[in-house]
Design a protein around this motif. Sequence first.
Motif, short mmCIF file in Angstrom:
data_model
loop_
_atom_site.label_atom_id
_atom_site.label_comp_id
_atom_site.label_asym_id
_atom_site.label_seq_id
_atom_site.Cartn_x
_atom_site.Cartn_y
_atom_site.Cartn_z
N UNK A 138 46.56 -45.93 34.86
CA UNK A 138 45.41 -45.24 35.45
C UNK A 138 45.85 -43.94 36.11
N UNK A 139 46.98 -43.95 36.79
CA UNK A 139 47.48 -42.74 37.44
C UNK A 139 47.76 -41.64 36.43
N UNK A 140 48.32 -42.01 35.27
CA UNK A 140 48.56 -41.02 34.22
C UNK A 140 47.24 -40.43 33.73
N UNK A 141 46.22 -41.28 33.56
CA UNK A 141 44.92 -40.76 33.10
C UNK A 141 44.29 -39.84 34.15
N UNK A 142 44.48 -40.16 35.42
CA UNK A 142 43.98 -39.28 36.49
C UNK A 142 44.64 -37.91 36.37
N UNK A 143 45.95 -37.90 36.14
CA UNK A 143 46.68 -36.63 35.99
C UNK A 143 46.16 -35.85 34.79
N UNK A 144 45.87 -36.55 33.70
CA UNK A 144 45.37 -35.88 32.50
C UNK A 144 43.99 -35.28 32.73
N UNK A 145 43.13 -36.02 33.44
CA UNK A 145 41.80 -35.48 33.71
C UNK A 145 41.85 -34.36 34.74
N UNK A 146 42.83 -34.39 35.61
CA UNK A 146 43.04 -33.25 36.52
C UNK A 146 43.38 -32.01 35.71
N UNK A 147 44.28 -32.18 34.73
CA UNK A 147 44.62 -31.06 33.85
C UNK A 147 43.40 -30.54 33.12
N UNK A 148 42.58 -31.48 32.65
CA UNK A 148 41.37 -31.10 31.91
C UNK A 148 40.48 -30.22 32.77
N UNK A 149 40.34 -30.57 34.03
CA UNK A 149 39.52 -29.76 34.94
C UNK A 149 40.09 -28.37 35.13
N UNK A 150 41.39 -28.24 34.90
CA UNK A 150 42.04 -26.93 35.01
C UNK A 150 41.86 -26.10 33.75
N UNK A 151 41.20 -26.67 32.74
CA UNK A 151 40.90 -25.93 31.52
C UNK A 151 41.94 -26.07 30.42
N UNK A 152 42.84 -27.04 30.55
CA UNK A 152 43.92 -27.16 29.58
C UNK A 152 43.52 -27.83 28.27
N UNK A 153 42.32 -28.44 28.22
CA UNK A 153 41.93 -29.21 27.03
C UNK A 153 40.83 -28.54 26.22
N UNK A 154 40.49 -27.30 26.54
CA UNK A 154 39.31 -26.68 25.93
C UNK A 154 39.60 -25.85 24.69
N UNK A 155 40.86 -25.50 24.47
CA UNK A 155 41.17 -24.63 23.33
C UNK A 155 40.91 -25.33 22.00
N UNK A 156 40.47 -24.56 21.03
CA UNK A 156 40.26 -25.06 19.66
C UNK A 156 41.21 -24.30 18.74
N UNK A 157 41.98 -25.03 17.95
CA UNK A 157 42.93 -24.40 17.02
C UNK A 157 42.57 -24.77 15.58
N UNK A 158 43.17 -24.07 14.64
CA UNK A 158 43.01 -24.41 13.22
C UNK A 158 44.31 -25.01 12.66
N UNK A 159 45.14 -25.53 13.56
CA UNK A 159 46.46 -26.04 13.16
C UNK A 159 46.34 -27.25 12.23
#
Length: 285
Positions: free
Chosen positions: A239-260
């Motif tokens: 759960x702590x790891x997921x909290x850290x990941x969602x904290x990152x998400x709020x910082x905008x780290x998960x919004x990019x879209x790539x064509x990779x």
Amino acid sequence: MKILVTGASGNVGSYVVKELLNMDEIVVAGGTKTQKLINKFGSKVEAVLFDFTDETTFDNALKDVDRVFLMRPPHLGKPEDLYPFIDAMKRHNIKLVSFLSLMGVENNTIPPHHKIEKYIEKMDISYAHVRPGFFMQNISGVHSVEIREKDEIFIPAGKSKTSFIDAKDIGLSVATLLHEHVKYKNTAHTITGPHALDYYQVAETLSKVTGRKITYTKPGFLKYRRYYINKRGLDKTYVNVTVALYFMTRMGTAKDVTNEFYKLTGKKPQTLEEFARDNLQSFVK
């Protein structure tokens, strides 16, 4: 030579195995429950006992293996937990390790994935890091309980956007990297779905697919953490790891879209609506 797939019975690992078999690779499926692997894959793979916490399982799992799909088990929250196995890969002269990392982790030292990537590179093992966006399977898996039972999405992501990707697409990407290991030596690939969505849009999509009104409740971190540990009974480290990941998400780290993904496979990634329709049973009461 053979390819070892760690976490072979999991969301991504099972797709990696399937795609590698489609490419006529010889696959060693590693896990702590070999009978489960045999039941899942039958005679198509070589099922071996493998446990990151038991170094006596390493050499047999790596026998005649020259490439590895490396996935950190969710319950192992410390990057150091994987270092002994990475050391073993070095001793076995692995030609390429494809590590399932995390989107944006190259610029973020908080998640354990960052140090794991750096340790692989430090050990001078050829690598092809895969840095996906959030799995669509997180919605159909761990977070589906509240969707089914309460018509709610209970995730502390605020108003942030996420470019969700299907684990099936991740599996194909990883298999491609391992199959063409010379071409992709010492590379890193950020793979995403075709759209960046906030969880209000996710709720709208699920409402459309299920025919029910699904609401995004936007809980805070502490409320989410207490609920998942005390009410859902999930492991505190996970759960702590997921909290850290969602904290990152709020910082905008998960919004990019790539064509990779398209560049690697020549295919278009699945949309969230397509995924929800294919996995409707996960959201049905």
